[in-house]
Design a protein around this motif. Structure first.
Motif, PDB file in Angstrom:
ATOM      1  N   GLU A   1       0.826  -1.215   0.000  1.00  0.00           N
ATOM      2  CA  GLU A   1       0.000   0.000   0.000  1.00  0.00           C
ATOM      3  C   GLU A   1       0.857   1.261   0.000  1.00  0.00           C
ATOM      4  OE1 GLU A   1      -3.992   1.563   2.292  1.00  0.00           O
ATOM      5  OE2 GLU A   1      -3.234  -0.435   2.678  1.00  0.00           O
TER       6      GLU A   1
ATOM      7  N   GLN B   1       2.999   1.756  -3.916  1.00  0.00           N
ATOM      8  CA  GLN B   1       2.058   1.253  -4.920  1.00  0.00           C
ATOM      9  C   GLN B   1       2.655   1.199  -6.326  1.00  0.00           C
ATOM     10  OE1 GLN B   1      -1.324   3.779  -4.398  1.00  0.00           O
ATOM     11  NE2 GLN B   1      -2.051   2.671  -2.604  1.00  0.00           N
ATOM     12  N   ASP B   2       3.442   2.210  -6.673  1.00  0.00           N
ATOM     13  CA  ASP B   2       3.991   2.256  -8.033  1.00  0.00           C
ATOM     14  C   ASP B   2       4.888   1.056  -8.314  1.00  0.00           C
ATOM     15  OD1 ASP B   2       2.638   4.547  -8.402  1.00  0.00           O
ATOM     16  OD2 ASP B   2       4.326   5.887  -7.998  1.00  0.00           O
TER      17      ASP B   2
ATOM     18  N   LEU C   1       2.910  -2.148  -8.583  1.00  0.00           N
ATOM     19  CA  LEU C   1       2.192  -2.273  -9.861  1.00  0.00           C
ATOM     20  C   LEU C   1       3.075  -2.883 -10.948  1.00  0.00           C
ATOM     21  CD1 LEU C   1       0.115   1.012 -10.044  1.00  0.00           C
ATOM     22  CD2 LEU C   1      -0.784  -1.300 -10.047  1.00  0.00           C
TER      23      LEU C   1
ATOM     24  N   ILE D   1      -2.957  -3.602  -2.852  1.00  0.00           N
ATOM     25  CA  ILE D   1      -2.557  -2.459  -3.692  1.00  0.00           C
ATOM     26  C   ILE D   1      -3.803  -1.607  -3.931  1.00  0.00           C
ATOM     27  CG2 ILE D   1      -1.517  -1.759  -5.881  1.00  0.00           C
ATOM     28  CD1 ILE D   1      -0.286  -4.580  -6.045  1.00  0.00           C
ATOM     29  N   ARG D   2      -3.856  -0.457  -3.287  1.00  0.00           N
ATOM     30  CA  ARG D   2      -5.086   0.339  -3.302  1.00  0.00           C
ATOM     31  C   ARG D   2      -5.073   1.343  -4.465  1.00  0.00           C
ATOM     32  NH1 ARG D   2      -8.511  -1.801  -0.553  1.00  0.00           N
ATOM     33  NH2 ARG D   2      -9.436   0.016   0.402  1.00  0.00           N
ATOM     34  N   VAL D   3      -5.102   0.803  -5.682  1.00  0.00           N
ATOM     35  CA  VAL D   3      -5.088   1.671  -6.864  1.00  0.00           C
ATOM     36  C   VAL D   3      -6.318   1.332  -7.710  1.00  0.00           C
ATOM     37  CG1 VAL D   3      -3.786   2.376  -8.904  1.00  0.00           C
ATOM     38  CG2 VAL D   3      -2.565   1.674  -6.850  1.00  0.00           C
ATOM     39  N   PRO D   4      -7.161   2.328  -8.002  1.00  0.00           N
ATOM     40  CA  PRO D   4      -8.405   2.033  -8.736  1.00  0.00           C
ATOM     41  C   PRO D   4      -8.185   1.387 -10.095  1.00  0.00           C
ATOM     42  CG  PRO D   4      -8.488   4.240  -7.801  1.00  0.00           C
ATOM     43  CD  PRO D   4      -7.100   3.743  -7.577  1.00  0.00           C
ATOM     44  N   ILE D   5      -7.015   1.633 -10.727  1.00  0.00           N
ATOM     45  CA  ILE D   5      -6.796   1.136 -12.091  1.00  0.00           C
ATOM     46  C   ILE D   5      -6.772  -0.396 -12.153  1.00  0.00           C
ATOM     47  CG2 ILE D   5      -4.265   1.096 -12.028  1.00  0.00           C
ATOM     48  CD1 ILE D   5      -4.357   2.347 -14.844  1.00  0.00           C
TER      49      ILE D   5
ATOM     50  N   LEU E   1     -12.551   0.069  -2.057  1.00  0.00           N
ATOM     51  CA  LEU E   1     -11.810   0.773  -3.115  1.00  0.00           C
ATOM     52  C   LEU E   1     -12.760   1.246  -4.217  1.00  0.00           C
ATOM     53  CD1 LEU E   1      -8.953   1.520  -4.103  1.00  0.00           C
ATOM     54  CD2 LEU E   1      -8.859  -0.683  -5.251  1.00  0.00           C
TER      55      LEU E   1
END
Length: 1106
Positions: free
Chosen positions: A102, A105-106, A109, A137-141, A175
């Motif tokens: 978290e 994140q980059d 990913l 991983i709290r990324v909407p994508i 999320l």
């Protein structure tokens, strides 16, 4: 070894780790050491080629995290090892990634493809860890990827992975809440899971995502009740709390009849107030009108299955069961929780605090429950203050005329305590006892008056406040006490106590006419130095004296009002201005001053001293909201009981009729076995057909008596037995009709010869034994059950089956048996009944006998696949059947084997693909014992073998069906094809288009589902259509030849839509072919199975352009 060295080693490594080494001197420079070389050795170890070094490095890093040290700068070095082959290293890498994914994140990913590969790993721990990292991983994508991963994990063979999928659902929902509908589908699927490991986690996900969807629980209610005892403790708490809310919406209150009578009895026993007995005469009349209450069997099931958990070692579980009983059980049964809760009072102070909060609430309504344990609530000197105050609350709630003397003696001891807050609470408790129990009011009042001479000012002040409340009940009898308290104004400095004395003197100034003006004189002197609360009471006292004794107090009142007029506090200035206008008549003052005396000296009701826990029971006990006495975030209200019980049949689970019949027939075998084994030759088909209904009814009566005797006093089983007997009588009638209509058939069978009769007799017994357990209760057990049941079948069954196949081949296909096929319906059976049934064996393969394809189509209507299980499945789309070679006749030494995918549903197991196998004997000799042996399958794949072929004559060809669960993969299923002399290694590799079954959809449904499968679940390719592929008929034919799909209606003539589901997991596959300008076209495939989608695009394009 020096002390410094020992310290470093104990902490998990020396300074070579790159951490600063702290000396004995705080200023030794360790804190100010440079960080640029930090963790260099760990990074080197992680970059090495040796797994042992990587493992050591990861162990040290995880140890650092456990000690609370920051290891985030190692993220790039660690994440590189996520693809490491060593399982132990991989596990630790995933542990690290879950902690830091978290924050970084980059970088996380960048490794997302590795996590996706990890989801396919053979090791269940790796699959679960990969999903855990992915959901961290709290990324909407990456929401579509997470969604896909959760759906796949929900169908995983391992319950541990399914449990992790349930944990990931709330993370994804937080999320992106737009995914709710899809997540509910996954929750619904996981709720049907029969594994105890998954149950708690999926109910937690249900509570987080869709607690209002109570309809999802209906079918799983009984299963959850029965699993509860075996679920882990955390899951037990979650399930019990959810079932408490569920039961409040589905069942009637168990106390509706006796509640009035019991309350009256309690009042008569415990209460002493005269008003308690006022309504007694009127109430019982209302009871006569009510129907007698009968508890719902499911309500009783919940109470019965949770009761043993009161003995749990976990305090949270005990507390959950206690609140369930308090909210759901009849009053007569609630008492069982008292002993368990008192046991928890021996735990840590934190546990005691929560338990006592709940006991304090319970003891207000169910006081009798805790009375036998009164001494357990006595206060110890070692108890923390908050525990003491809660125990005091419980003791006060439990006080009645029989035990008040004991409790008051206990309170006298507490007043001597050094803990001032506790002493103040004790004095309040004495006041409450005096209010509630009239017999001891005078005793308590005298005791409190004695406390007025206590040296401790706080004790005196609290006593004054309580005495003030008690005196309001009978002021005329206690003028001496008021005089005594007036003398205390010189000594007491606590503002609340001074204000209470002034209020008492002002309110009852007529009882002390000489003392009151003098008190006002003293107060006027010190007015400017008093606290605000005291000043307000001085103004009130002055006004009351002005109205009752204006001669003595007129000047004093004016003086006090003038002082108040210029006070700094605006409340006091306003009060002075208001009172002056009210009591001093002037020309401007209105009609109000005529009523001044009534306003100030009105009769005031005595205060009711109540417990602060009185209204807390509207919060669910054991919840955070109850503890805080305020609604916490995410709290679900406890619903009120319904006035009429909802339909209980929603909790009945529909079981396919064939499942039920096969289990009955198993029991029937036991009755018929000696009959056949003694005289198989004599008892031909005629006798067996005649005896069938009789023996079945006998076995049914046995099963009825078994279930009846097993249940004893349980009401639910009786109800279900009645339902079952009705169903059985209907079946018997049907069988009689069938028997009458079968007589011509019997005659033809009798003339077939004694050998065939013997085989028929054998066949009647054997196939049921030989069936595999592919329809087993859980996915994990399916492989073991099928293998054991097949191995137990014996050669006799195979022999009879193969001879029967040969016989069928010789007999021309008749439509009569098909028309006489029994009509199978579905009947509702509760989950409780399923305990009595053995795991249902699969039904016989409809198309497995050696028959021509025309007979296959004739017998198609006989397949026993339950319609309710596959509601939208269509019959397959037949095109040109492509045949594949399994064994060449040169390699097979004269034995040649071909196979093709029949696109028929495989009836024993709907998750398997049916493969039609044609075996030809091109030799001059007979080939014997043709069978499948030692299947070598990838993880998750399963094979349902065809029955052994006893013999194959020269030049003859047979056709058999086997089922293969390819797990939505195009990987080959390898096995040995054995004869009596040789073994041949062969493998069946399916084209991707054969891994699916057609599904019927409307245009709107297609668009709705397509909208859900976008982003990474959508694959689009452009293609050029050849001239021969321009017509509608050819286009549809080519697509259906490439894949087993059905066409979906479409409004546009330029667009073609097709739909299917994967056979194994049931994942939707939507195909759209859109014609563009000229010969151009666009093919779009939407599927959560991205790999299948990619391969299917290639196959369809190849089919269209070849």
């Amino acid at each position: 070894m020096s002390a410094g060295q020992a310290y470093n080693e104990e902490k998990g490594g020396s300074s070579s780790l790159g951490e600063p080494e702290y000396g004995h001197d705080p200023a030794s420079g360790g804190i100010f050491s440079s960080d640029y070389k930090r963790h260099d050795d760990l990074k080197e170890m992680l970059d090495s080629n040796k797994d042992s070094l990587k493992l050591e490095a990861m162990k040290r890093i995880v140890a650092m995290i456990a000690r609370g040290k920051n290891a985030s700068d190692l993220f790039p070095a660690v994440v590189k090892n996520v693809a490491c082959k060593n399982i132990e290293v991989k596990k630790l890498v995933y542990v690290y990634l879950v902690r830091y994914a978290e924050e970084q994140q980059d970088l996380a990913l960048l490794s997302i493809s590795t996590f996706q590969r990890g989801l396919k790993d053979p090791n269940q721990l790796i699959r679960a860890s990969a999903l855990r990292v992915l959901s961290s991983i709290r990324v909407p994508i990456i929401v579509p990827i997470m969604m896909l991963a959760i759906k796949e994990a929900a169908s995983d063979m391992s319950p541990y992975v399914r449990k992790t999928a349930a944990h990931a659902i709330p993370k994804l929902y937080s999320l992106d809440s737009d995914q709710k509908d899809q997540l509910i589908e996954v929750i619904e699927k996981l709720l049907a899971d029969k594994t105890t490991l998954v149950a708690g986690s999926v109910v937690m996900a249900f509570e987080e995502v869709c607690p209002e969807r109570i309809d999802l629980i209906h079918k799983n209610y009984r299963k959850l009740c029965n699993l509860l005892i075996d679920v882990e403790e955390w899951g037990q708490v979650v399930i019990i709390n959810m079932l408490t809310r569920y039961a409040r919406t589905q069942f009637l209150t168990p106390n509706q009849n006796e509640s009035l009578l019991e309350e009256n009895a309690e009042k008569a026993f415990y209460g002493s107030e005269e008003e308690d007995s006022k309504d007694d005469k009127a109430e019982p009349a209302s009871l006569v009108k009510r129907k007698p209450y009968v508890m719902d069997p499911d309500h009783r099931l919940l109470l019965r299955n949770t009761k043993p958990l009161l003995q749990s070692r976990n305090a949270a579980v005990v507390m959950s069961v206690a609140q369930l009983y308090f909210h759901l059980a009849p009053k007569a049964e609630v008492g069982v929780i008292a002993k368990a809760l008192v046991r928890l009072l021996r735990s840590h102070s934190e546990v005691q605090y929560v338990v006592l909060q709940n006991v304090a609430t319970m003891s207000i309504k169910r006081r009798g429950m805790f009375e036998p344990y009164l001494k357990s609530f006595y206060i110890r000197s070692t108890d923390p203050t908050q525990i003491k105050i809660l125990k005091l609350e419980v003791l006060t709630n439990l006080a009645n005329e029989t035990n008040i003397s004991t409790i008051l003696r206990e309170f006298q001891t507490y007043i001597r305590s050094m803990d001032k807050d506790f002493v103040a609470a004790t004095i309040q408790a004495i006041g409450r006892c005096a209010t509630n129990i009239g017999k001891v009011r005078d005793t308590c009042l005298n005791g409190l008056v004695q406390l007025l001479s206590n040296r401790d000012e706080l004790v005196v002040a609290e006593s004054v406040v309580v005495i003030k409340k008690l005196l309001q009940m009978q002021p005329s009898q206690h003028s001496e006490i008021i005089k005594h308290m007036a003398k205390l104004t010189d000594n007491i400095q606590v503002p609340m106590a001074r204000a209470s004395i002034l209020w008492l003197i002002g309110e009852y100034c007529e009882h002390v006419p000489k003392i009151a003006p003098d008190v006002l004189r003293k107060m006027a002197k010190s007015f400017t130095s008093e606290e605000d609360i005291v000043k307000l009471q001085v103004i009130n006292l002055a006004a009351k004296l002005y109205l009752t004794n204006s001669k003595q107090s007129k000047l004093l009142t004016q003086y006090v009002l003038n002082l108040a007029k210029y006070d700094q506090n605006y409340d006091i200035r306003d009060r002075a201005r208001f009172i002056r206008q009210l009591i001093v008549p002037t020309e401007k003052s209105g009609a109000l001053n005529k009523y001044a005396k009534k306003l100030f000296l009105a009769q005031k009701p005595a205060p009711i001293l109540e417990s602060s826990f009185k209204d807390r029971d509207h919060f669910q006990l054991g919840s955070l909201s109850h503890l805080l006495n305020a609604k916490a975030v995410g709290y679900q209200e406890l619903p009120d009981w319904p006035n009429e019980a909802p339909d209980p049949s929603v909790r009945n689970v529909e079981v396919p009729e064939w499942t039920k019949c096969t289990s009955r027939e198993k029991r029937k075998e036991k009755v018929e076995k000696p009959f056949y084994s003694d005289s198989e030759g004599e008892s031909g088909p005629t006798e067996s057909a005649d005896s069938e209904p009789e023996s079945e009814s006998r076995s049914e009566s046995e099963s009825g008596s078994e279930s009846g005797s097993g249940s004893g006093s349980e009401e639910e089983d009786e109800d279900e037995d009645e339902e079952e007997s009705v169903g059985q009588s209907e079946e018997e009638e049907e069988k009689k009709k069938r028997k009458e209509g079968r007589s011509p058939r019997k005659a033809s069978l009798e003339s077939a010869g004694s050998e065939e009769e013997e085989e028929r007799g054998k066949k009647k017994q054997q196939p049921r034994k030989a069936k595999g357990g592919s329809e087993s209760s859980s996915e994990e057990d399916s492989l073991s059950e099928s293998s054991s049941s097949e191995s137990g079948s014996g050669s006799e069954a195979e022999e009879s089956h193969s001879e029967m196949e040969a016989k069928k081949k010789r007999t021309p296909p008749s439509s009569k048996p098909a028309s006489k096929a029994p009509k199978k319906g579905t009947k509702e059976i509760s989950l409780l009944d399923l305990d009595d049934f053995t795991p249902p064996p699969p039904q016989p393969v409809a198309s497995s006998p050696v028959v021509s394809t025309s007979l296959v189509t004739d017998l198609e209507g006989l397949t026993l696949t339950d319609a309710s299980l596959t509601p939208a499945m269509l019959s397959p789309a037949f095109g040109a059947v492509k045949t594949y070679e399994l064994l060449h006749r040169m390699t097979g030494e004269g034995l040649s084997v071909e196979y093709y995918f029949s696109r028929q549903p495989f009836s024993p197991d709907s998750r398997m693909v049916a493969v039609q196998i044609q075996i030809s004997n091109n030799t001059a000799a007979e080939v014997k014992n043709i069978r499948v042996h030692e299947p070598k399958l990838l993880s998750g794949m399963r094979v349902q073998e065809f029955k052994e072929i006893e013999s194959l004559a020269p030049g003859e060809t047979v056709s058999v069906v086997m089922g293969i669960d390819f797990c939505d993969s195009t990987q080959a299923a390898s096995f040995q094809l054995c004869t009596h002399t040789r073994q041949f290694y062969v493998s069946i590799q399916p084209p991707v288009g054969e891994l699916m079954a057609p599904v019927f959809m409307s245009e709107n449904e297609f668009k709705k589902e397509q909208g859900k499968l976008t982003g990474m679940s959508e694959i689009t390719e452009k293609l050029t259509l050849p001239d021969q592929c321009q017509s509608d008929h050819v286009l549809v034919q080519q697509v259906t030849a490439a894949a087993n799909v059905s066409r979906v209606p479409c409004g546009s003539d330029k667009e073609y839509r097709f739909a299917a589901k994967t056979v194994s997991s049931g994942s939707l596959i939507l195909i759209t072919l859109e014609k563009k300008a000229g010969t151009m076209a666009q093919l779009t495939i939407n599927s959560e199975k991205m790999l299948i989608g990619t391969m299917l695009v290639k196959d369809i394009i190849h089919s269209l352009t070849q």
